[in-house]
Write an enzyme that holds these catalytic residues in place. Sequence first.
Site, PDB file in Angstrom:
ATOM      1  N   LYS A   1       0.883  -1.180   0.000  1.00 57.58           N
ATOM      2  CA  LYS A   1       0.000   0.000   0.000  1.00 57.58           C
ATOM      3  C   LYS A   1       0.910   1.216   0.000  1.00 57.58           C
ATOM      4  O   LYS A   1       1.436   1.626   1.033  1.00 57.58           O
ATOM      5  CB  LYS A   1      -0.880  -0.036   1.258  1.00 57.58           C
ATOM      6  CG  LYS A   1      -2.266   0.592   1.105  1.00 57.58           C
ATOM      7  CD  LYS A   1      -2.245   2.031   0.681  1.00 57.58           C
ATOM      8  CE  LYS A   1      -1.848   2.932   1.834  1.00 57.58           C
ATOM      9  NZ  LYS A   1      -1.469   4.292   1.405  1.00 57.58           N
TER      10      LYS A   1
ATOM     11  N   GLU B   1       8.660   1.277  11.350  1.00 59.11           N
ATOM     12  CA  GLU B   1       9.707   2.294  11.144  1.00 59.11           C
ATOM     13  C   GLU B   1       8.996   3.632  11.261  1.00 59.11           C
ATOM     14  O   GLU B   1       8.329   4.065  10.324  1.00 59.11           O
ATOM     15  CB  GLU B   1      10.333   2.140   9.758  1.00 59.11           C
ATOM     16  CG  GLU B   1      11.034   0.815   9.518  1.00 59.11           C
ATOM     17  CD  GLU B   1      12.390   0.729  10.199  1.00 59.11           C
ATOM     18  OE1 GLU B   1      12.874   1.754  10.717  1.00 59.11           O
ATOM     19  OE2 GLU B   1      12.953  -0.379  10.220  1.00 59.11           O
ATOM     20  N   LEU B   2       9.128   4.278  12.415  1.00 59.22           N
ATOM     21  CA  LEU B   2       8.281   5.447  12.687  1.00 59.22           C
ATOM     22  C   LEU B   2       9.073   6.748  12.684  1.00 59.22           C
ATOM     23  O   LEU B   2      10.171   6.813  12.156  1.00 59.22           O
ATOM     24  CB  LEU B   2       7.541   5.207  14.003  1.00 59.22           C
ATOM     25  CG  LEU B   2       6.787   3.856  14.059  1.00 59.22           C
ATOM     26  CD1 LEU B   2       6.096   3.657  15.402  1.00 59.22           C
ATOM     27  CD2 LEU B   2       5.783   3.715  12.919  1.00 59.22           C
TER      28      LEU B   2
ATOM     29  N   CYS C   1      13.086  10.796   7.811  1.00 56.90           N
ATOM     30  CA  CYS C   1      12.976  10.385   9.218  1.00 56.90           C
ATOM     31  C   CYS C   1      14.336  10.427   9.894  1.00 56.90           C
ATOM     32  O   CYS C   1      14.416  10.524  11.104  1.00 56.90           O
ATOM     33  CB  CYS C   1      12.388   8.992   9.306  1.00 56.90           C
ATOM     34  SG  CYS C   1      13.367   7.806   8.396  1.00 56.90           S
TER      35      CYS C   1
ATOM     36  N   GLU D   1       8.728  16.522  14.850  1.00 57.29           N
ATOM     37  CA  GLU D   1       9.504  16.240  13.657  1.00 57.29           C
ATOM     38  C   GLU D   1       9.245  17.381  12.657  1.00 57.29           C
ATOM     39  O   GLU D   1       8.101  17.628  12.297  1.00 57.29           O
ATOM     40  CB  GLU D   1       8.988  14.908  13.092  1.00 57.29           C
ATOM     41  CG  GLU D   1       9.950  14.225  12.215  1.00 57.29           C
ATOM     42  CD  GLU D   1       9.452  12.845  11.809  1.00 57.29           C
ATOM     43  OE1 GLU D   1       8.265  12.514  12.020  1.00 57.29           O
ATOM     44  OE2 GLU D   1      10.263  12.112  11.248  1.00 57.29           O
TER      45      GLU D   1
HETATM   46  P1  NAD Z   1       1.876   8.689   7.443  1.00 57.82           P
HETATM   47  O1  NAD Z   1       1.937   7.924   8.709  1.00 57.82           O
HETATM   48  O2  NAD Z   1       0.862   9.749   7.307  1.00 57.82           O
HETATM   49  O3  NAD Z   1       1.649   7.713   6.205  1.00 57.82           O
HETATM   50  C1  NAD Z   1       2.453   6.591   5.953  1.00 57.82           C
HETATM   51  C2  NAD Z   1       1.633   5.562   5.207  1.00 57.82           C
HETATM   52  O4  NAD Z   1       0.559   5.147   6.022  1.00 57.82           O
HETATM   53  C3  NAD Z   1       1.005   6.052   3.903  1.00 57.82           C
HETATM   54  O5  NAD Z   1       1.003   4.986   2.980  1.00 57.82           O
HETATM   55  C4  NAD Z   1      -0.399   6.403   4.332  1.00 57.82           C
HETATM   56  O6  NAD Z   1      -1.314   6.336   3.259  1.00 57.82           O
HETATM   57  C5  NAD Z   1      -0.670   5.322   5.339  1.00 57.82           C
HETATM   58  N1  NAD Z   1      -1.688   5.647   6.328  1.00 57.82           N
HETATM   59  C6  NAD Z   1      -2.110   6.867   6.743  1.00 57.82           C
HETATM   60  N2  NAD Z   1      -3.077   6.754   7.674  1.00 57.82           N
HETATM   61  C7  NAD Z   1      -3.266   5.426   7.857  1.00 57.82           C
HETATM   62  C8  NAD Z   1      -4.126   4.664   8.712  1.00 57.82           C
HETATM   63  N3  NAD Z   1      -4.970   5.237   9.563  1.00 57.82           N
HETATM   64  N4  NAD Z   1      -4.025   3.320   8.653  1.00 57.82           N
HETATM   65  C9  NAD Z   1      -3.160   2.725   7.820  1.00 57.82           C
HETATM   66  N5  NAD Z   1      -2.326   3.381   6.985  1.00 57.82           N
HETATM   67  C10 NAD Z   1      -2.378   4.721   7.011  1.00 57.82           C
HETATM   68  O7  NAD Z   1       3.348   9.244   7.208  1.00 57.82           O
HETATM   69  P2  NAD Z   1       3.882  10.109   5.977  1.00 57.82           P
HETATM   70  O8  NAD Z   1       3.474  11.514   6.197  1.00 57.82           O
HETATM   71  O9  NAD Z   1       3.566   9.463   4.686  1.00 57.82           O
HETATM   72  O10 NAD Z   1       5.451   9.937   6.189  1.00 57.82           O
HETATM   73  C11 NAD Z   1       6.157  10.721   7.054  1.00 57.82           C
HETATM   74  C12 NAD Z   1       6.434   9.973   8.350  1.00 57.82           C
HETATM   75  O11 NAD Z   1       7.098   8.753   8.064  1.00 57.82           O
HETATM   76  C13 NAD Z   1       7.370  10.724   9.251  1.00 57.82           C
HETATM   77  O12 NAD Z   1       6.917  10.643  10.583  1.00 57.82           O
HETATM   78  C14 NAD Z   1       8.679   9.992   9.100  1.00 57.82           C
HETATM   79  O13 NAD Z   1       9.560  10.113  10.181  1.00 57.82           O
HETATM   80  C15 NAD Z   1       8.229   8.606   8.899  1.00 57.82           C
HETATM   81  N6  NAD Z   1       9.276   7.823   8.239  1.00 57.82           N
HETATM   82  C16 NAD Z   1       9.944   6.907   8.972  1.00 57.82           C
HETATM   83  C17 NAD Z   1      10.953   6.172   8.391  1.00 57.82           C
HETATM   84  C18 NAD Z   1      11.702   5.150   9.181  1.00 57.82           C
HETATM   85  O14 NAD Z   1      12.315   4.300   8.574  1.00 57.82           O
HETATM   86  N7  NAD Z   1      11.676   5.179  10.492  1.00 57.82           N
HETATM   87  C19 NAD Z   1      11.272   6.359   7.046  1.00 57.82           C
HETATM   88  C20 NAD Z   1      10.579   7.318   6.323  1.00 57.82           C
HETATM   89  C21 NAD Z   1       9.561   8.045   6.939  1.00 57.82           C
END
Ligand code: NAD
Length: 490
Positions: free
Chosen positions: A187, A263-264, A297, A394
Amino acid sequence: MSMGESMIAVIDGTAVRTGLFLDGEWVAAGAGGTFGVFDPATEEHLADVASATPEDAIRALDAASRAQKEWGRTPPRERAELLRRAFALIEERREQFAAVLTAEMGKPVTESLGEVAYGNEFMRWFSEQAAHVNGGFGQNPSGQTNIVVSREPVGPSLLITPWNFPLAMGTRKVGAALAAGCTVIIKPAALTPLTMALFVQALSDAGVPPGVVGLLPSERAGAISSALMADARLRKVSFTGSTAVGSILLRQAAEHVQRSSMELGGNGPLVVLGDADVDAAVEGALIAKFRNGGQSCVAANRIIVHRDLAERFTDAFVERVRALRLGDGREEGVDIGPMIDRAQRDRVAELVDGAVAQGATVRVGGAVPARTGSFYPPTVLTGVSPESTICNEEIFGPVATVTVAASDEEALRLANDTPYGLVAFVFSQGIERALWAAGELEAGMVGINRGLVSDAAAPFGGIKASGLGREGGDAGIEEYLETKYVAIGK
Ligand code: NAD
């Protein structure tokens, strides 16, 4: 010809499938719905992509469950060779991948090419890992039982990826899962689904069997993951994204005790100790902060400098940041592209304004430019109080904060004062001092005298609110393997 066959968008000369990939075919969404994808630099419409429904998700899981047994039993060497073929195809198509990546995400083409190379390393790495999964044989201490330990794939896995590294966040999950023998349902983030479609096309061209890989772009992320996770046939969820969404998924995984990798978010400190080489620290901070326009991240969210070096570091850093060029990622010489969308840009602008209201000084940047596209300029804030909101959230944008610490000890205390623990960077010319600091820093990864830690051969991941599990390295494939123990009577 299924309806999905006609669903193609042409982005900068590259044809991209805009359907769902279900059971080996590109198809339209069940309800026929689509959503738009836009170029963040020009705000132009790039494509309409099929928006999967929860029913489509269950169809993908039906296919993944059917394919699981055979895929799990496919000789590891065959799985390895498939991954290696995909690696070669991605390498061959790297210019197309980079063009589509820049179009939908905005980063400069040179950085997109860098992401393709980095992301594809996971395909090569896991192709090499696939044939090296070992078990064990031994006997129990009384000598009455033989103990056989084998490794088996976890089973159908849901892989959810963010928009900031649209290819690499996919390859490091998919490569590991396929190497381990798991079938996958991907997804992608709704803001950047096109790069993932190119990736899935490469896997399909490499010969991935029907059902082994499913692709579900959707506007309804929560509904898709809820439908899949409510089904006990799904055995694993691997998520990269925000801590807020990760927590929701962990709660949902509890119902059927699904394996979870998370991975948050991060709030990475970059600590310049009193004995650091200032030039090296400036160079490291530039990369750690401004790569990917700060939308990473593992970005250095907080730069903490020992007071003895503060002025020299800050002056040199500000000069370098002033020279960074903001613009459309397709233009030659651009260092910082647009942010992913206006909402993110406005959030960053608000954080900067808030920091200024809380006493910070803008040394460079700091104002939204009057132009089309979700641009925010490279910005440096000094005199930032550790208590201010910008140091506790962040940033995810091209904004650096500089805080001065009275001692190395204070710098490390400030660095650890966060619920997150993904990455930390430390600069010091003394190897013992640097290793001492690395030991003190509460993070899953520490960079010493460098602003970049990501490597396909190393375990990527965080502690505390930054997540569970590791991707890449030897640990990456473990996330997709179960351990089976067989006791044999003697
Ligand atoms: P996000 O959490 O909004 O979205 C990530 C993914 O989850 C997307 O595919 C989104 O469509 C999906 N999603 C959103 N709401 C959902 C729900 N309720 N249930 C299931 N899936 C859902 O994050 P983002 O804005 O796309 O990405 C930025 C975040 O990702 C930042 O916090 C960043 O630190 C983190 N990140 C972490 C890593 C790591 O490896 N630790 C790497 C890259 C990004």
